[in-house]
Design an enzyme around this catalytic site. Structure first.
Site, PDB file in Angstrom:
ATOM      1  N   ASP A 291      -1.655  12.534  36.814  1.00 21.19           N
ATOM      2  CA  ASP A 291      -1.017  12.143  35.618  1.00 21.19           C
ATOM      3  C   ASP A 291       0.077  11.299  36.001  1.00 21.19           C
ATOM      4  O   ASP A 291       1.071  11.577  36.660  1.00 21.19           O
ATOM      5  CB  ASP A 291      -0.789  13.396  34.846  1.00 21.19           C
ATOM      6  CG  ASP A 291      -0.450  13.178  33.631  1.00 21.19           C
ATOM      7  OD1 ASP A 291      -0.783  12.575  32.890  1.00 21.19           O
ATOM      8  OD2 ASP A 291       0.831  13.865  33.155  1.00 21.19           O
ATOM      9  N   ASP A 490       2.194  17.627  35.337  1.00 20.72           N
ATOM     10  CA  ASP A 490       3.455  18.195  35.179  1.00 20.72           C
ATOM     11  C   ASP A 490       3.285  19.776  34.402  1.00 20.72           C
ATOM     12  O   ASP A 490       4.223  20.385  34.033  1.00 20.72           O
ATOM     13  CB  ASP A 490       4.456  17.427  34.075  1.00 20.72           C
ATOM     14  CG  ASP A 490       3.959  17.064  32.889  1.00 20.72           C
ATOM     15  OD1 ASP A 490       2.728  17.547  32.504  1.00 20.72           O
ATOM     16  OD2 ASP A 490       4.492  16.273  32.165  1.00 20.72           O
ATOM     17  N   ASP A 494      -1.705  19.795  30.785  1.00 15.25           N
ATOM     18  CA  ASP A 494      -2.409  19.420  31.766  1.00 15.25           C
ATOM     19  C   ASP A 494      -3.488  20.584  32.119  1.00 15.25           C
ATOM     20  O   ASP A 494      -4.068  20.642  33.294  1.00 15.25           O
ATOM     21  CB  ASP A 494      -2.028  18.893  32.973  1.00 15.25           C
ATOM     22  CG  ASP A 494      -1.414  17.597  32.845  1.00 15.25           C
ATOM     23  OD1 ASP A 494      -1.828  16.754  31.668  1.00 15.25           O
ATOM     24  OD2 ASP A 494      -0.425  17.211  33.459  1.00 15.25           O
TER      25      ASP A 494
END
Length: 597
Positions: A291, A490, A494
């Site tokens: 990400d 993080d 997510d």
């Protein structure tokens, strides 16, 4: 009431002892094996002691963590005086004083003072972290330079240090799937060896001449052996030797010793591995999805440009945007709202996940929107001045956010989130290990392409304009093509992708260590630990396979030699202990970074 790894040793030594008792009191004569029985037990005990001493080295990080938190703390009373109290007596909301050189006793938030704190034992980061009022401090870290006063936010088992200790313990005592192979073999190994021992005893006891003849014929190719001179003694010695040489201790140690050493090596570098299954999964990964925001970037974007459309005052545009953004915790919202004070009141405020913010400006009764240009449905047409400006910003890697008033675009904001140092090198290292790194982001394709160029990724390896809820679908799509996917995020939005991935890796600070979505938690905020943890996982699996091979090879070689009379029970006991040390020593290589870094 079940057979374990000590069963064969117990049977072998008892067989030698029982025969010696019978021979002594039955006046059978010949050599008695009391010394051999005692030597077997002694060698096995010495082997277990050495094994325990060597295995202890694999838990140095866990012991160091357990010793970090001090037993007492300096509590500040209502009058401001410092009183030394047991840490167990502290409650949430209490204040504790931290002098230079003190270890932090509990988790807390700084309310007074400025200092630097060494958090290396928790995060693996060697650089001290500056602390000022409002900054968090964690139990077990060390205050270095100035005096701090912190308000207690967590004590005992709820601190970040306690969560880390639990995670390391869980990893070191867990069982990987590959261990089931050793378990299945061991479950049939003990009865099979007992049968082989009985067959060897019957052979030597009932057909001593043939057995001795075979032994002598093989001696020139191996070594000269001296089997007992009587059939009964030879039968007892052969059976005892087979039982002892085949004790599958090395087989049982092959997996847990490697997992313990691997988990210890990871913990010393700020990498928390949930369990042995996670370590095994990490060793089979071939695709790594990153990400972008907060993972590859610093997570602290800043406004680098403002373009006002029409006659609106730029300061007023910032105030309107800040009025919408101040209620949101998204990094882009915090960047837009930061340092801007506004008296504008917003009603009906809501956040549209993955798109932006909207609300009604109470004084004007008009709808405001702040978000992606694609979401602002009445935004600029292709080729307009706003789109031209947006393209210029996106080509430099900036993210463009628009502000609309009743469907009319009135301002553009460029936000840049700097990449973390060493991102390109991390991706290069992953590629060198045969892994395919990918980038997923909610940014536009042009912005994502600009970032990809900076970090050395091909356009085919970049997935842009992916909303948070779509990340898990992307992972699933890659898995359907046969990829073994690790997702690095993080941990803020997510969670579904971390769960869906074959391996979830959360990049976070120690306060986020208890997050359950990830298989691996990186206590450092940088991503340099990603290739480290994947390399360590591969090396751990390699060591496990090596250990299992040598354990099987040792038994496959030793059992026939013992049955043929080439190994005495004492020599078998020494060889068994040596095999355990070889397995553990091989596992301890994981503690040296040169084996897997």
């Amino acid at each position: 009431r079940g057979a374990n790894m000590d069963t064969l040793v117990a049977l072998g030594s008892t067989t030698a002892y029982a025969y010696s008792v019978w021979a002594l009191f039955g006046a059978a004569g010949g050599h008695l094996y009391f010394m051999e029985a005692a030597a077997i037990i002694t060698l096995i005990s010495v082997g277990h002691w050495l094994e325990a001493r060597v295995s202890e080295r694999a838990s140095t990080s866990l012991r160091a963590l357990l010793e970090l938190a001090p037993a007492t703390a300096r509590q500040c009373n209502a009058a401001g005086a410092e009183i030394e109290v047991p840490v167990a007596a502290l409650k949430i909301g209490d204040r504790v004083a931290l002098r230079p050189g003190d270890r932090v006793p509990v988790d807390g938030v700084v309310v007074e003072g400025d200092s630097a704190v060494d958090e290396s034992m928790l995060t693996g980061e060697s650089r001290p972290v500056d602390k000022a009022p409002g900054a968090p401090v964690y139990a077990g870290t060390m205050n270095l330079s100035g005096r701090l006063v912190a308000r207690v936010t967590a004590t005992g088992e709820t601190t970040a240090l306690a969560a880390i200790i639990r995670a390391v313990q869980r990893a070191q005592t867990s069982r990987a799937g590959i261990q089931r192979l050793g378990d299945r073999v061991s479950s049939v190994f003990v009865p099979a060896v007992v049968l082989i021992a009985l067959a060897a005893a019957l052979w030597w006891g009932l057909d001593y001449e043939q057995a001795h003849h075979v032994n002598q014929r093989l001696a020139p190719f191996l070594w000269t052996a001296h089997p007992p001179p009587t059939p009964l003694a030879a039968a007892v010695v052969a059976a005892a030797a087979v039982l002892i040489i085949a004790c599958p201790c090395a087989m049982g140690l092959a997996t847990p010793a490697a997992i313990m050493a691997g988990a210890d090596a990871a913990a010393r570098r700020g990498i928390l591995i949930r369990d042995g299954v996670a370590l095994e999964k990490a060793g089979s990964i071939d695709t790594v999805i990153f990400d972008k925001t907060g993972t590859l970037t610093e997570g602290r974007p800043a406004v680098t440009g403002v373009e006002v459309l029409g006659e609106l005052d730029p300061q007023r545009a910032r105030e309107l945007a800040a009025a919408l953004a101040r209620h949101s915790t998204h990094p882009f919202s915090r960047a837009i709202a930061g340092g801007i004070t506004s008296d504008i009141e917003i009603e009906g405020w809501r956040e549209v996940r993955g798109a932006g913010l909207e609300g009604v400006w109470r004084d004007r009764s008009v709808r405001l929107r702040l978000g992606s240009l694609e979401w602002l449905v009445e935004g600029p047409a292709d080729g307009g001045p706003a789109q031209a400006r947006a393209r210029v910003w996106r080509d430099t890697g900036a993210t463009v956010i628009g502000l609309s008033l009743d469907g009319k675009l009135i301002a553009l904001f460029a936000l840049a989130d700097p990449l973390k140092p060493g991102v390109a090198e991390v991706l290069r290292r992953l590629g060198g290990k045969g892994l395919r790194p990918l980038l997923v982001t909610g940014d536009s394709a042009r912005t994502a392409a600009a970032v990809a160029r900076q970090i050395g990724l091909a356009e085919a390896d970049v997935f842009a304009e992916v909303k948070p809820e779509q990340k898990a679908g992307l992972v699933q799509q890659l898995q359907s093509r046969g990829a073994r996917v690790a997702f690095v995020g993080d941990g803020l939005n997510d969670g579904p992708a971390l769960e869906q991935a074959d391996l979830g890796i959360a990049v976070s600070k120690a306060s986020d260590v208890a997050r359950e979505a990830a298989d691996i938690v990186l206590l450092r905020s940088d991503i340099e630990a990603v290739p480290e943890c994947l390399g360590l996982a591969r090396a751990t699996l390699r060591v496990i396979r090596q250990n299992l091979f040598w354990a099987f090879f040792y038994n496959a070689l030793g059992v026939p030699l013992a049955a043929l009379g080439f190994m005495s029970p004492v020599l078998c006991a020494a060889a068994m202990g040596l095999s355990d040390l070889v397995v553990i020593g091989n596992a301890l290589r994981l503690r040296g970074r040169r084996w897997w870094g």
